[in-house]
Motif scaffolding. Structure first.
Motif, PDB file in Angstrom:
ATOM      1  N   TYR A  11       4.853   6.262   3.613  1.00  0.00           N
ATOM      2  CA  TYR A  11       3.539   6.620   3.081  1.00  0.00           C
ATOM      3  C   TYR A  11       3.184   5.650   1.957  1.00  0.00           C
ATOM      4  CZ  TYR A  11       0.244   9.898   0.723  1.00  0.00           C
ATOM      5  OH  TYR A  11      -0.812  10.501   0.128  1.00  0.00           O
ATOM      6  N   GLY A  63       2.513   2.117   3.252  1.00  0.00           N
ATOM      7  CA  GLY A  63       1.171   2.043   3.846  1.00  0.00           C
ATOM      8  C   GLY A  63       0.105   2.009   2.771  1.00  0.00           C
ATOM      9  N   ILE A  85      -7.399  -2.947   8.112  1.00  0.00           N
ATOM     10  CA  ILE A  85      -6.187  -2.624   7.359  1.00  0.00           C
ATOM     11  C   ILE A  85      -5.377  -1.526   8.044  1.00  0.00           C
ATOM     12  CG2 ILE A  85      -5.358  -1.641   5.205  1.00  0.00           C
ATOM     13  CD1 ILE A  85      -7.435  -3.197   3.755  1.00  0.00           C
ATOM     14  N   ALA A 111      -1.482  -1.838   8.290  1.00  0.00           N
ATOM     15  CA  ALA A 111      -0.595  -0.942   7.548  1.00  0.00           C
ATOM     16  C   ALA A 111       0.342  -0.223   8.508  1.00  0.00           C
ATOM     17  CB  ALA A 111      -1.416   0.061   6.746  1.00  0.00           C
ATOM     18  N   CYS A 158      -2.624   4.583   3.981  1.00  0.00           N
ATOM     19  CA  CYS A 158      -3.735   3.637   4.015  1.00  0.00           C
ATOM     20  C   CYS A 158      -5.047   4.352   3.697  1.00  0.00           C
ATOM     21  CB  CYS A 158      -3.751   3.032   5.409  1.00  0.00           C
ATOM     22  SG  CYS A 158      -4.972   1.833   5.669  1.00  0.00           S
ATOM     23  N   TYR A 211       0.307   1.062  -0.445  1.00  0.00           N
ATOM     24  CA  TYR A 211       0.277  -0.192  -1.206  1.00  0.00           C
ATOM     25  C   TYR A 211      -0.151  -1.366  -0.333  1.00  0.00           C
ATOM     26  CZ  TYR A 211       1.646   1.147  -5.863  1.00  0.00           C
ATOM     27  OH  TYR A 211       1.641   1.651  -7.136  1.00  0.00           O
ATOM     28  N   THR A 212       0.237  -1.347   0.940  1.00  0.00           N
ATOM     29  CA  THR A 212      -0.247  -2.409   1.830  1.00  0.00           C
ATOM     30  C   THR A 212      -1.769  -2.404   1.836  1.00  0.00           C
ATOM     31  OG1 THR A 212       1.649  -1.985   3.242  1.00  0.00           O
ATOM     32  CG2 THR A 212      -0.089  -3.335   4.168  1.00  0.00           C
ATOM     33  N   ALA A 213      -2.342  -1.215   1.994  1.00  0.00           N
ATOM     34  CA  ALA A 213      -3.799  -1.106   2.036  1.00  0.00           C
ATOM     35  C   ALA A 213      -4.399  -1.507   0.695  1.00  0.00           C
ATOM     36  CB  ALA A 213      -4.200   0.321   2.392  1.00  0.00           C
ATOM     37  N   ASN A 239       3.015  -2.586   9.475  1.00  0.00           N
ATOM     38  CA  ASN A 239       3.961  -2.815   8.381  1.00  0.00           C
ATOM     39  C   ASN A 239       4.897  -1.618   8.222  1.00  0.00           C
ATOM     40  OD1 ASN A 239       5.106  -4.287   6.334  1.00  0.00           O
ATOM     41  ND2 ASN A 239       3.740  -3.478   4.761  1.00  0.00           N
ATOM     42  N   GLY A 240       4.317  -0.405   8.315  1.00  0.00           N
ATOM     43  CA  GLY A 240       5.157   0.793   8.240  1.00  0.00           C
ATOM     44  C   GLY A 240       6.179   0.806   9.355  1.00  0.00           C
ATOM     45  N   ALA A 261       2.315   5.422   7.328  1.00  0.00           N
ATOM     46  CA  ALA A 261       1.612   4.322   6.663  1.00  0.00           C
ATOM     47  C   ALA A 261       0.107   4.450   6.852  1.00  0.00           C
ATOM     48  CB  ALA A 261       2.113   2.987   7.199  1.00  0.00           C
ATOM     49  N   VAL A 262      -0.327   4.916   8.024  1.00  0.00           N
ATOM     50  CA  VAL A 262      -1.760   5.116   8.239  1.00  0.00           C
ATOM     51  C   VAL A 262      -2.286   6.164   7.259  1.00  0.00           C
ATOM     52  CG1 VAL A 262      -3.443   6.064   9.852  1.00  0.00           C
ATOM     53  CG2 VAL A 262      -1.794   4.386  10.633  1.00  0.00           C
TER      54      VAL A 262
END
Ligand SMILES: Nc1ncnc2c1ncn2[C@@H]1O[C@H](COP(=O)(O)OP(=O)(O)OP(=O)(O)O)[C@@H](O)[C@H]1O
Ligand SMILES: [Mg+2]
Lengths: 350, 262
Positions: free
Chosen positions: A63, A66, A84, A88, A230, A68-70, A91-92, A226-227
């Motif tokens: 979580y 996701g 994104i 994300a 995001c 921080y990626t976003a 990446n997750g 991660a979504v």
């Protein structure tokens, strides 16, 4: 059956039109959106303990990844939300594979401890790598979700600062994740997971490569987490490492267990119940002078009570979306017809 | 002709215990081979070595499903299943909270291909595969006589039916060789008779069977050839009549001295 479905449809439609009502409150909308974030998270987590039977205590790590990626992609590159989301998720999933591939050989408790360690590592990374994440200061000023349709019409560029559009975007994402989950559940992939959960040795004898399918489950679960992160990043527009503490993993796990491990609808219900309960507890606990964090005691108590009185949650049925599969409905009809024909021939013989 | 399965000097050691010591025998095409021996003789252990659950400490297991022979010791269970070796378990291991049909559908896993993307997108390929999975599964359920219970829970079946479901699940992986570990254990005489018919039907379908069984009458009546293990060693091999009169076998079953009295 149909009456219940009608009622459900009615409630659903009512909830979806709520933001359009003149007397809708921002607070209620906020809570509903938060509940939907947790719905996404709970559905994602459900794959690992629910479908595969592995205890995952580090879900919040994905979580956080996701989110921080976003956040970082938005701040540094200004990418739109719709680009994104898949990034994300990938990446997750990548981190899910990196963590899962070497550790999913571990059984039960050992695996749970490794995942727990992973989520703590993520928090440490977010706190200490100040050059990237600004550490404990957090990431402020993340742009809200935008929708750029100016290629259709010059005026169609939207920035969603208000609660209402975010509510609908969250609803859309919940629907999408739910759809994916149902299709996975009723497929070769879902059946392989169930087999692993029920009996790993028998699953292997049926030709299921256990490690591979565990890693796939872990990666998909991580991707969905991660979504969720995001959306959370673009909705709250601020991130800080302490949002991704272990407690969040525990909370999401409570939701899944409360609803019934392995049941998608159960995960949805569990998310709604615990988010609402969290809000109520926060208000009432501060009112009687206790710190808001004591609500985790209440969550723990709930877990104990479920284990005692409803050990398989509100919706114990697993693999339930398969029942609406037209192939099975057809088969059921054929079997019923066959049984009826047998009955008839027996009657005529008698 | 090369045998379907060749066990060549296989040993298996668990710590200080020699569970199998230098076992060698062959399993031929179109044959039903009985594997007998007193409790703890190592029968299940040799099944586990063949099915990939254990890796033999030494020796070779060679499987010849088609024209090429493959040395299979140390392969994973899922790999063995893919090559064409299926098994049932001494203490039934069904997926109990799933339906009868789902138990068989899972066994079709190794012969089907749909992955994550295809499942989510429900491509025409995936749809037709799902359809054929259901059809094939129903065919195997019909084969063992459980088709009418396809949609009930596996746990709701009677004991004998659970054994047959496990056999159907093994058959659904399309094996060349089927390993049955005490399939008649706990069955009543009527269920045992149905089982015998089923085993003959399996042979007629061109599948080779290896059978562990304590019910001597059953084993002697359906196996053309028997292998007898005791304390991890192979003590006799041959037809039912030879085995019944073999002094070492009688000794293993009845204790030292019994052979002389018999
Ligand atoms: N995983 C294991 N670890 C240690 N010892 C084992 C293991 N599996 C089997 N053994 C031992 O190996 C020996 C042979 O066991 P096995 O289960 O093969 O016997 P069996 O012939 O199938 O007996 P039964 O008729 O009771 O099923 C036994 O002494 C058993 O205790
Ligand atoms: Mg045994």
């Amino acid at each position: 059956m149909t009456k219940g479905k009608l009622l459900l449809l009615f409630i659903g439609a009512g909830l979806l039109t709520y933001p359009l009502l003149p007397l809708s409150s921002d607070y209620v909308l906020h809570v509903m959106t938060l509940a939907m974030v947790y719905m996404i998270l709970a559905m994602g987590l459900n794959i690992v303990p629910g479908f595969c039977g592995l205890l995952d205590l580090g879900y919040v790590g994905f979580y956080g990844i996701g989110a921080y990626t976003a956040g970082l992609l938005t701040i540094h590159y200004g990418l739109p939300f719709w680009v994104i989301v898949p990034l994300a998720a990938l990446n997750g999933a990548l981190w899910g594979v990196l963590l899962g591939a070497p550790t999913l050989r571990l059984t039960g408790d050992y695996f749970a401890i490794v995942t727990f360690g992973f989520s703590e590592l993520v928090v440490l990374f977010l706190t200490n790598e100040i050059w990237l994440t600004r550490g404990p200061l957090g990431l402020p000023g993340i742009q809200p979700i935008t929708l750029n349709l100016s290629w259709l019409n010059k005026a169609w560029y939207f920035e969603f600062y208000e609660k209402t559009p975010n509510f609908y975007i969250a609803a859309l994402m919940v629907a999408l994740v739910y759809f994916i989950m149902c299709r996975m559940e009723d497929s070769r992939l879902g059946r392989a997971w169930y087999a692993i959960r029920e009996d790993p040795l028998a699953a292997a004898s049926c030709g299921v490569n256990i490690l591979n399918y565990k890693v796939i489950a872990f990666a998909i679960s991580a991707g969905i987490g991660a979504v969720g992160g995001c959306f959370y990043a673009r909705w709250s527009m601020f991130l800080s490492p302490d949002m991704f503490k272990f407690w969040e993993s525990f909370l999401v796990l409570c939701m899944v267990v409360l609803g019934g491990l392995g049941n998608i609808k159960g995960a949805l219900l569990g998310a709604v119940i615990l988010v609402c309960l969290g809000e109520i507890l926060r208000e009432s606990l501060t009112a009687i002078g206790l710190p808001a964090e004591t609500r985790f005691i209440a969550y723990g108590l709930i877990m104990v009570l479920i284990m005692r009185f409803k050990p398989s949650g509100f919706f114990p049925a697993v693999a339930s979306s398969g029942r609406s599969n037209p192939l099975l409905i057809d088969l059921q009809k054929r079997l019923a017809a066959g049984a009826a024909a047998k009955e008839k021939s027996r009657d005529s013989a008698a | 002709m090369t045998p379907l399965l060749k066990i060549d000097g296989v040993s298996k050691r668990f710590g200080g215990l020699m569970a199998l010591a230098d076992i060698s025998f062959d399993v031929h095409e179109k044959e039903i081979l009985g594997l007998i021996g007193p409790n703890g003789a190592g029968k299940t252990t040799i099944f586990n070595c063949i099915a990939g659950v254990y890796k033999p400490t030494s020796g070779d297991i060679v499987f010849t499903p088609g024209d090429t022979s493959i040395r299979i010791n140390g392969f994973k269970p899922e790999k063995m299943t893919e090559l064409g070796i299926a098994r049932t378990f001494q203490n039934i291991r069904l997926f109990t909270s799933l339906t009868v049909l789902d138990n068989i559908r899972i066994a079709r896993h190794c012969r089907t291909k749909a992955n994550f993307l295809r499942s989510v997108l429900r491509t025409p390929f995936q749809k037709s595969e799902e359809k054929s999975i259901v059809e094939d599964s129903m065919r195997w359920l019909e084969f063992v006589g459980l088709a009418s219970q396809a949609l009930s829970d596996a746990s709701s079946l009677s004991y004998g039916n659970q054994r047959r479901l496990e056999i159907a699940r093994a058959l659904a992986t399309e094996p060349k060789l089927l390993l049955l570990d005490e399939p008649a254990a706990g069955m009543n005489p009527k269920e045992t008779r149905i089982l015998v018919d089923l085993i003959h039907a399996i042979l007629d379908a061109g599948i080779c069977v290896m059978l562990i069984e304590h019910d001597m009458k059953l084993v002697m009546s359906i196996c053309e050839r028997l292998v007898v293990l005791d304390h991890g060693t192979l003590i006799a091999e041959g037809g039912p009549r030879d085995i019944r009169e073999n002094p070492r076998v009688i000794e293993a079953y009845l204790g030292r001295g019994a052979a002389g009295n018999a």
